[in-house]
Design a protein around this motif. Structure first.
Motif, PDB file in Angstrom:
ATOM      1  N   ASN A 166       0.828  -1.194   0.000  1.00 52.12           N
ATOM      2  CA  ASN A 166       0.000   0.000   0.000  1.00 52.12           C
ATOM      3  C   ASN A 166       0.867   1.250   0.000  1.00 52.12           C
ATOM      4  O   ASN A 166       1.745   1.409   0.861  1.00 52.12           O
ATOM      5  CB  ASN A 166      -0.900   0.016   1.246  1.00 52.12           C
ATOM      6  N   ARG A 216      -0.361   4.080   0.604  1.00 55.22           N
ATOM      7  CA  ARG A 216      -0.909   4.881   1.693  1.00 55.22           C
ATOM      8  C   ARG A 216      -1.297   3.972   2.854  1.00 55.22           C
ATOM      9  O   ARG A 216      -1.712   2.834   2.651  1.00 55.22           O
ATOM     10  CB  ARG A 216      -2.137   5.676   1.227  1.00 55.22           C
ATOM     11  N   HIS A 217      -1.115   4.479   4.076  1.00 57.13           N
ATOM     12  CA  HIS A 217      -1.531   3.747   5.272  1.00 57.13           C
ATOM     13  C   HIS A 217      -2.114   4.760   6.249  1.00 57.13           C
ATOM     14  O   HIS A 217      -1.512   5.805   6.507  1.00 57.13           O
ATOM     15  CB  HIS A 217      -0.333   3.013   5.890  1.00 57.13           C
ATOM     16  N   ASN A 218      -3.299   4.440   6.747  1.00 57.17           N
ATOM     17  CA  ASN A 218      -4.011   5.382   7.625  1.00 57.17           C
ATOM     18  C   ASN A 218      -4.127   6.751   6.954  1.00 57.17           C
ATOM     19  O   ASN A 218      -3.930   7.799   7.579  1.00 57.17           O
ATOM     20  CB  ASN A 218      -3.308   5.512   8.977  1.00 57.17           C
ATOM     21  N   ASP A 219      -4.396   6.697   5.654  1.00 52.35           N
ATOM     22  CA  ASP A 219      -4.621   7.900   4.843  1.00 52.35           C
ATOM     23  C   ASP A 219      -3.378   8.788   4.733  1.00 52.35           C
ATOM     24  O   ASP A 219      -3.488   9.992   4.491  1.00 52.35           O
ATOM     25  CB  ASP A 219      -5.792   8.712   5.403  1.00 52.35           C
ATOM     26  N   ILE A 220      -2.205   8.200   4.891  1.00 50.15           N
ATOM     27  CA  ILE A 220      -0.949   8.939   4.769  1.00 50.15           C
ATOM     28  C   ILE A 220      -0.101   8.297   3.681  1.00 50.15           C
ATOM     29  O   ILE A 220       0.036   7.063   3.632  1.00 50.15           O
ATOM     30  CB  ILE A 220      -0.183   8.958   6.107  1.00 50.15           C
ATOM     31  N   ASN A 221       0.466   9.107   2.799  1.00 51.79           N
ATOM     32  CA  ASN A 221       1.399   8.624   1.775  1.00 51.79           C
ATOM     33  C   ASN A 221       2.734   8.352   2.465  1.00 51.79           C
ATOM     34  O   ASN A 221       3.442   9.286   2.855  1.00 51.79           O
ATOM     35  CB  ASN A 221       1.562   9.668   0.672  1.00 51.79           C
TER      36      ASN A 221
END
Length: 362
Positions: free
Chosen positions: A298, A300-305
């Motif tokens: 992914n 992104r993780h927890n909506d962070i790039n």
């Protein structure tokens, strides 16, 4: 007396691997025996033209490819290699009757789903008078992830070593063939199927014709380590091989080197780390960092790039990656390089040079 026509030509007996000289590091390197690919222009043209023809028998194929020409040992190996990398093996047919011990049976294996490029190359070389060994071992292929273990697993790849001018050399015809996905720029082995063939571009990789053993050991580990063709002081265990960084041919094309301690799996203490590489070529770089969730990668993780937390610094002869991981867990770091896009079938592309698994416990 040498045959001067197909009618006179009799198929010779293949060389016997039991009578091959013992393995040892070559006295002459790949760069000593051929400084550039240009010396193979005539041989390559001939082999590719022959690959476009159908042959009624293996004897007829071998005459056309090898014995109708005046080749030295290096050129024989090259002709066999280039024919195999250019030929669509699943389409090959022979008109004569043959049994399952015959060369024809081996060459038509791809139509049955049990073909082996290494075995076909062994057959071609041995019937062409070259001494050749089929080598079984472990390889870090296109689907290999840093940290995947090989110990206690059966071998997953086969390649060859060929005796040329009194020296053994590593040749891997299978890995010389790659499909490049034009959308993702990812490499695939030739046999990988796809739902959209239009997205794939065929490329031939000359890196695998006479591999430098010091480079081959990053991706190829023979079950009998003597066939790594390295000096005795450079003997590695399968665990050490697993621990080597995952390198692609692009790493060596870019003249990159590892600076400091590099391992395929890196523990990033407190989420902060530094990776440094050397290079001495005109190269551009970029990287991709992905968070690993099970079998999924992914961006992104927890909506962070997550790539936003790594800084790339390119100096004149050094590449630095300053890493600051935002979450605990595992990450896949892929470093890409671009040397000269004009030589690529896919213009303006970067290629993966090396990969790491980053483990953050913070």
């Amino acid at each position: 007396e040498m045959a001067t026509s197909l009618e006179q030509f009799e198929l010779p007996e293949p060389t016997d691997p039991e009578n091959c000289p013992p393995p040892k590091p070559a006295d002459l390197s790949r760069y000593d025996i051929y400084p550039s690919d240009e010396i193979f222009e005539r041989v390559d043209y001939h082999a590719i033209e022959i690959s476009k023809r159908d042959h009624r028998t293996f004897r007829e194929l071998l005459w056309d490819l090898i014995y109708s020409q005046t080749f030295n040992e290096l050129e024989i190996a090259r002709a066999c290699f280039r024919w195999l990398t250019a030929k669509k093996m699943e389409t090959i047919t022979f008109n004569n009757e043959y049994d399952d011990e015959s060369p024809e049976f081996i060459l038509t294996g791809f139509k049955r789903g049990d073909g082996s490029y290494a075995k076909v190359f062994e057959i071609l070389c041995s019937y062409s008078g070259l001494q050749v060994m089929l080598v079984n071992g472990y390889a870090k292929g296109a689907d290999y992830m840093p940290g995947d273990v090989f110990k206690f697993h059966p071998h997953n790849h086969s390649w060859t070593t060929v005796f040329i001018n009194k020296n053994w050399y590593i040749i891997d015809p299978h890995w010389a063939m790659r499909y490049i996905n034009a959308e993702t720029e990812e490499e695939h082995n030739l046999h990988v199927a796809t739902d959209n063939e239009a997205d794939l571009v065929y490329e031939y990789d000359n890196f695998y014709f006479i591999m430098d053993p010091a480079q081959a050991i990053f991706s190829h580990y023979p079950e009998d380590f003597k066939w790594a063709l390295l000096p005795p002081e450079e003997t590695y265990s399968i665990e050490e091989f697993t621990d080597f960084p995952v390198t692609k041919t692009q790493f060596f094309r870019s003249h990159m080197t590892f600076t400091g301690g590099h391992r395929s799996v890196l523990n990033i203490d407190n989420g902060e780390g530094l990776l440094t590489f050397g290079y001495n070529h005109s190269v551009c770089f970029y990287f991709k960092l992905e968070y690993i969730t099970g079998e999924h990668l992914n961006r992104r993780h927890n909506d962070i790039n997550v790539s936003d937390y790594t800084l790339q610094e390119t100096l004149r002869n050094a590449l630095n990656l300053y890493i600051r991981l935002p979450f605990s867990g595992d990450y896949l770091l892929t470093i890409y390089s671009q040397v000269n896009a004009k030589n690529s079938a896919v213009p303006n592309t970067y290629r993966a040079a090396c990969l790491y698994r980053l483990k953050c416990q913070a």
